[in-house]
Each structure stands twice: as structure tokens, then as C-alpha cells.
Design an enzyme around this catalytic site. Structure first.
Site, PDB file in Angstrom:
ATOM      1  N   ARG A  30       0.863  -1.181   0.000  1.00  0.00           N
ATOM      2  CA  ARG A  30       0.000   0.000   0.000  1.00  0.00           C
ATOM      3  C   ARG A  30       0.899   1.232   0.000  1.00  0.00           C
ATOM      4  O   ARG A  30       2.112   1.123   0.111  1.00  0.00           O
ATOM      5  CB  ARG A  30      -1.031   0.006   1.149  1.00  0.00           C
ATOM      6  CG  ARG A  30      -0.686  -0.700   2.421  1.00  0.00           C
ATOM      7  CD  ARG A  30       0.364  -0.058   3.235  1.00  0.00           C
ATOM      8  NE  ARG A  30       0.147   1.360   3.382  1.00  0.00           N
ATOM      9  CZ  ARG A  30       1.063   2.241   3.660  1.00  0.00           C
ATOM     10  NH1 ARG A  30       2.330   1.877   3.809  1.00  0.00           N
ATOM     11  NH2 ARG A  30       0.800   3.524   3.785  1.00  0.00           N
ATOM     12  N   GLY A  31       0.275   2.408  -0.129  1.00  0.00           N
ATOM     13  CA  GLY A  31       1.063   3.637  -0.271  1.00  0.00           C
ATOM     14  C   GLY A  31       1.249   3.896  -1.765  1.00  0.00           C
ATOM     15  O   GLY A  31       1.591   2.985  -2.528  1.00  0.00           O
ATOM     16  N   ALA A  32       1.013   5.166  -2.154  1.00  0.00           N
ATOM     17  CA  ALA A  32       0.913   5.483  -3.581  1.00  0.00           C
ATOM     18  C   ALA A  32       2.122   5.029  -4.431  1.00  0.00           C
ATOM     19  O   ALA A  32       1.945   4.290  -5.413  1.00  0.00           O
ATOM     20  CB  ALA A  32       0.638   6.974  -3.747  1.00  0.00           C
ATOM     21  N   ARG A  36      -7.267  -0.467  -7.092  1.00  0.00           N
ATOM     22  CA  ARG A  36      -7.586   0.603  -6.121  1.00  0.00           C
ATOM     23  C   ARG A  36      -7.775   1.901  -6.910  1.00  0.00           C
ATOM     24  O   ARG A  36      -7.020   2.163  -7.851  1.00  0.00           O
ATOM     25  CB  ARG A  36      -6.474   0.782  -5.068  1.00  0.00           C
ATOM     26  CG  ARG A  36      -6.446  -0.343  -4.031  1.00  0.00           C
ATOM     27  CD  ARG A  36      -5.543  -0.040  -2.855  1.00  0.00           C
ATOM     28  NE  ARG A  36      -6.167   0.854  -1.886  1.00  0.00           N
ATOM     29  CZ  ARG A  36      -5.529   1.344  -0.822  1.00  0.00           C
ATOM     30  NH1 ARG A  36      -4.258   1.052  -0.609  1.00  0.00           N
ATOM     31  NH2 ARG A  36      -6.151   2.134   0.029  1.00  0.00           N
ATOM     32  N   GLN A  62      -1.997   2.468   9.875  1.00  0.00           N
ATOM     33  CA  GLN A  62      -0.708   2.541   9.167  1.00  0.00           C
ATOM     34  C   GLN A  62       0.308   3.370   9.944  1.00  0.00           C
ATOM     35  O   GLN A  62       1.504   3.172   9.807  1.00  0.00           O
ATOM     36  CB  GLN A  62      -0.908   3.157   7.764  1.00  0.00           C
ATOM     37  CG  GLN A  62      -1.645   2.275   6.788  1.00  0.00           C
ATOM     38  CD  GLN A  62      -3.115   2.576   6.768  1.00  0.00           C
ATOM     39  OE1 GLN A  62      -3.707   2.930   7.789  1.00  0.00           O
ATOM     40  NE2 GLN A  62      -3.751   2.452   5.612  1.00  0.00           N
ATOM     41  N   ASP A  91      -1.907  10.633  -2.175  1.00  0.00           N
ATOM     42  CA  ASP A  91      -2.188   9.562  -3.144  1.00  0.00           C
ATOM     43  C   ASP A  91      -2.480  10.100  -4.532  1.00  0.00           C
ATOM     44  O   ASP A  91      -2.311   9.411  -5.529  1.00  0.00           O
ATOM     45  CB  ASP A  91      -3.355   8.704  -2.650  1.00  0.00           C
ATOM     46  CG  ASP A  91      -2.897   7.900  -1.460  1.00  0.00           C
ATOM     47  OD1 ASP A  91      -2.911   8.448  -0.340  1.00  0.00           O
ATOM     48  OD2 ASP A  91      -2.467   6.752  -1.655  1.00  0.00           O
ATOM     49  N   ASN A 109      -5.257  12.427   0.499  1.00  0.00           N
ATOM     50  CA  ASN A 109      -4.409  11.554   1.332  1.00  0.00           C
ATOM     51  C   ASN A 109      -5.321  10.804   2.298  1.00  0.00           C
ATOM     52  O   ASN A 109      -6.542  10.999   2.306  1.00  0.00           O
ATOM     53  CB  ASN A 109      -3.344  12.385   2.073  1.00  0.00           C
ATOM     54  CG  ASN A 109      -2.275  11.521   2.714  1.00  0.00           C
ATOM     55  OD1 ASN A 109      -1.747  10.608   2.068  1.00  0.00           O
ATOM     56  ND2 ASN A 109      -1.940  11.769   3.965  1.00  0.00           N
ATOM     57  N   LYS A 110      -4.724   9.959   3.106  1.00  0.00           N
ATOM     58  CA  LYS A 110      -5.482   9.115   4.035  1.00  0.00           C
ATOM     59  C   LYS A 110      -6.502   9.941   4.823  1.00  0.00           C
ATOM     60  O   LYS A 110      -6.217  11.070   5.241  1.00  0.00           O
ATOM     61  CB  LYS A 110      -4.484   8.415   4.964  1.00  0.00           C
ATOM     62  CG  LYS A 110      -5.063   7.468   5.972  1.00  0.00           C
ATOM     63  CD  LYS A 110      -5.961   6.407   5.383  1.00  0.00           C
ATOM     64  CE  LYS A 110      -5.328   5.575   4.308  1.00  0.00           C
ATOM     65  NZ  LYS A 110      -6.303   4.725   3.575  1.00  0.00           N
TER      66      LYS A 110
HETATM   67  O1  MRU Z   1      -4.537   3.202   2.141  1.00  0.00           O
HETATM   68  P1  MRU Z   1      -3.057   3.406   2.058  1.00  0.00           P
HETATM   69  O2  MRU Z   1      -2.306   2.838   3.220  1.00  0.00           O
HETATM   70  O3  MRU Z   1      -2.503   2.928   0.726  1.00  0.00           O
HETATM   71  O4  MRU Z   1      -2.879   4.974   2.107  1.00  0.00           O
HETATM   72  C1  MRU Z   1      -1.596   5.505   2.006  1.00  0.00           C
HETATM   73  C2  MRU Z   1      -1.531   6.949   2.246  1.00  0.00           C
HETATM   74  O5  MRU Z   1      -2.529   7.607   2.421  1.00  0.00           O
HETATM   75  C3  MRU Z   1      -0.180   7.600   2.150  1.00  0.00           C
HETATM   76  O6  MRU Z   1      -0.130   8.728   2.960  1.00  0.00           O
HETATM   77  C4  MRU Z   1       0.022   8.025   0.692  1.00  0.00           C
HETATM   78  O7  MRU Z   1      -0.034   6.901  -0.144  1.00  0.00           O
HETATM   79  C5  MRU Z   1       1.284   8.719   0.491  1.00  0.00           C
HETATM   80  S1  MRU Z   1       2.554   7.494   0.356  1.00  0.00           S
HETATM   81  C6  MRU Z   1       4.012   8.035   0.211  1.00  0.00           C
END
Ligand code: MRU
Length: 373
Positions: free
Chosen positions: A53-55, A94, A207, A248, A258-259
Site C-alpha cells: 500500500r502507499g501510492a 484501487r 498505518q 495519493d 491523502n489518508k
Molecule cells: O490506504 P493506504 O495505506 O494505501 O494509504 C496511504 C496513504 O494515504 C499515504 O499517505 C500516501 O499513499 C502517500 S505514500 C508516500
């Protein structure tokens, strides 16, 4: 980055077995499990279920997914229709992170330039590996460009600890190396600047408390886990000098998804005159849109992620139910922070204000690419 003295990345291509491998992030910090991605279905499952996970990492995984689809094609000839439809399946895994579409499309277009199966598969692997290395360098540069922001605060505080709040995990686990939001923090720490990180736990999947706290701890960075709702209070009491988050998807006008919960941190930061920076590589910009609230698709995930909490119990990872069994839950996974609340972006090309003209002046080539479409 190092985990107990060993170099680790969240994804890699094992040259000996020719298999893509990933850290299964669902079980961190309590178990470090490595998974093989042997098929497109494995890859989609890994992205959907947040094994990865994470962009930027989702982008790299999607990129390898295109290569994996060709391995699976098993020398059926270079079938464009098959490849394009597998890429669509990967991109549907996603909806919010821009990097997934960017990574898949970049490898797809490199592969489609080759007519023969053998050269196509090589082009796909080479491009995916290139993306991984480029993203690692991008994150390193984000660290270098973000360093002066922390340095300046440290000087003003005469070397006293700089308190940085971050949300979710925008660390190396979410990227390839260094992270986005964490890159300036690691760079400052490695340059002997006194830093302390407030880590939002980041419900529902934690996370922050599971991943960011683990990463920072492994690197020796002083940090404290707080509830998602504590940010406003500690900002009011002068306990936060700076907020840095990842994103993201960010529009070319500077609205940043973002999250879930990031927007509330930005509001609290503005109310307390605290700089709020968003760190991102260019692969996270969506150059086609300007209005983040209207145009960024916000993922809604399984409500059971809200209803159940996972943790370690007597040495075993367990899930427990929190609300009444019959209560409904809604799981909006991201929110959009409007550009007006963002102090600036930290990118691989430098720091800029959150305004279209400033973003486009750092990335004039993207404007050109867009006009050429
Ligand atoms: O749902 P996730 O864990 O994939 O969400 C990730 C985030 O929101 C991060 O802050 C975002 O991807 C930036 S990653 C460098």
C-alpha cells in the site's frame, strides 16, 4: 532502508528465482512476512487487500504486474488485447492513488513498442525496474529538498527538538526508499538534527501506529504515537512545529488527496499557524484535473476494517470486534485537502507553493505533455 542491519525494500525482483517479492504489510510490526507475486491475480490481491500500500509502492507493484501478466501469457505471442485487458484489471485494483495508473501505463506503453514476445517481456521488466530505481531517487531528493525546512526550524529553536506531525504511513514502506513525508525527517535525523515525530495512529488500519512507528523505530528516530484526534490539541499547546504528509493523488492546482483525516490536520494546522507540507514524487500528480474534491475518486473500503481492530494477543495476531455487531459502519479511505490549506509541496524537483502556476513552473514538461495529448 535498514531493518535490523539488513537492507530492505518493500518490493524487489529476485534475480535468482525471477519472482517479484513484497513485504506483507498487513502483519507488521509483529510479523515480517515475505510474499511472492506469481500471477496478475496475486498482484491484484496484494494491492486490493493492502499487502502492499502507499501510492508510490502501488505504482511499482502495478508496473511489475504488467511484466507478470506477460510471464503468465506464457509465450502465446505478443497479444495486445490480452495485455491491455490485464492492465485494466490491475488499474481497477484501487481507485485513488494516481501512481497505479501511471506505473501500469508506463510499462504497458514500453511493452507495446515491442512486437515480439521475448523483447516485449524484457522491455516490461526493464521499465518496471527503472520505475523502482527512479522512485527511490525521487524520494531521496524529496529528503534533500525538505531538509532546509526542518533545519530552519531547528535553528530558530536553538537545536531543541523539531516536533513534526505525520499522518498514515508515507515512509519507505509506502514508497521504495526513504518515503515521501518521512524522507526529510530521515535526512534531518541523519544530519544530526534533533527531531521528534508525532505519529497519528491512522484508524482504521493503523498505518501510523503499525508501520510509521515501526520504520522510525528501526532507524532510531524519536517518535510518539498519538490518537488521530490528538493533533488539534497538541498544536494548540505549541507541541507541533511542522506537519508533513504524503498524498495519493494531487491535482495540478494543488488539491491533495491523502489518508482520511489529513484534511482535519490541515485545518488545525492553519488555525494554529503551523506549516503544513505535502511531500510527493511527480508520479502522484494528476496533470489532467484541477478540482480535487470534485474529481479525485475516493475509495470506500470494507466496513469490517472499521468494525474490527487487529493486534497481537498472546503472541498471535488477532482481530476483535469493537462496535455492536448490528451497527453499520462506513469506511471512506481518503479525503482531499484543498490547496489553500497547503503551505507547499516537497517534490523531487524542489519545493513550491500549492498553486497551479508554481507547480507547473517546476514541471513545465508536464504541461507540454498535456498539450500534446
Ligand atoms: O490506504 P493506504 O495505506 O494505501 O494509504 C496511504 C496513504 O494515504 C499515504 O499517505 C500516501 O499513499 C502517500 S505514500 C508516500
Amino acid at each position: 532502508m535498514k531493518v535490523d542491519g539488513k537492507d530492505m525494500r518493500p518490493i524487489w525482483f529476485d534475480m535468482a528465482s525471477e519472482i517479484v517479492q513484497v513485504i506483507d504489510q498487513r502483519f507488521l510490526p509483529h510479523k515480517l512476512i515475505i510474499e511472492d507475486l506469481n500471477s496478475v491475480d496475486d498482484t491484484i490481491h496484494a494491492i486490493k487487500e493492502m499487502v502492499v500500500r502507499g501510492a508510490p509502492l502501488i505504482g511499482a507493484t502495478g508496473a511489475f504486474g504488467v511484466y507478470i501478466s506477460l510471464v503468465q501469457e506464457n509465450n502465446k505471442g505478443a497479444n495486445n488485447e490480452y495485455l491491455v485487458s490485464e492492465c485494466k484489471r490491475l488499474k481497477d485494483a484501487r481507485p485513488t492513488a494516481m501512481n497505479l495508473f501511471w506505473g501500469v501505463d508506463r510499462v504497458l506503453s514500453a511493452a507495446l513498442k515491442q512486437d515480439k514476445y521475448e523483447t516485449r517481456i524484457k522491455a516490461a521488466l526493464d521499465e518496471a525496474l527503472k520505475i523502482v530505481e527512479e522512485e527511490a531517487i525521487n524520494c531521496q531528493k524529496i529528503g534533500e529538498y525538505g531538509l532546509p525546512i526542518i533545519e530552519e526550524i531547528s535553528k530558530k529553536k536553538n537545536g531543541e527538538s523539531v516536533n513534526i506531525l505525520t499522518h498514515c504511513n508515507a515512509g519507505w514502506l509506502a514508497c521504495i526508499e526513504y518515503g515521501t513525508a518521512t524522507a526529510p525527517i530521515y535526512t534531518a535525523f541523519d544530519n544530526n538534527i534533533n527531531v521528534h515525530v508525532w505519529v497519528d495512529e491512522t484508524r482504521p488500519l493503523n498505518q501510523g501506529s503499525r508501520l510509521t512507528a515501526w520504520e522510525l523505530g528501526k532507524h532510531g528516530v524519536n517518535h510518539t504515537v498519538i490518537t488521530d484526534n490528538a493533533g488539534g490539541h497538541i498544536m494548540q499547546h505549541g507541541m507541533v512545529d511542522l506537519v508533513i504528509v504524503g498524498t495519493d493523488r494531487t491535482t495540478r492546482a494543488g488539491d491533495a488527496a491523502n489518508k482520511i483525516g489529513t484534511y482535519l490536520k490541515a485545518l488545525a494546522a492553519r488555525d494554529n499557524n503551523i506549516p503544513f507540507y505535502v511531500a510527493l514524487p511527480s508520479s502522484t500528480f494528476d496533470w489532467d484535473i484541477t478540482d480535487g474534491i470534485a474529481d479525485i475518486p475516493i475509495e470506500e473500503r470494507d466496513p469490517d476494517e472499521i468494525r474490527y481492530v487487529q493486534g497481537l494477543c498472546n503472541g498471535k495476531i488477532e482481530k476483535v470486534l469493537v462496535p455492536p455487531e448490528t451497527s453499520n459502519a462506513a469506511n471512506h479511505a481518503f479525503d482531499v485537502t484543498p490547496a489553500r490549506l497547503v503551505t507547499g509541496f516537497i517534490t523531487e524537483r524542489g519545493v513550491c507553493r500549492a498553486a497551479e502556476a508554481d507547480i507547473m513552473s517546476l514541471f513545465p514538461d508536464k504541461k507540454k505533455e498535456k498539450n500534446e495529448k
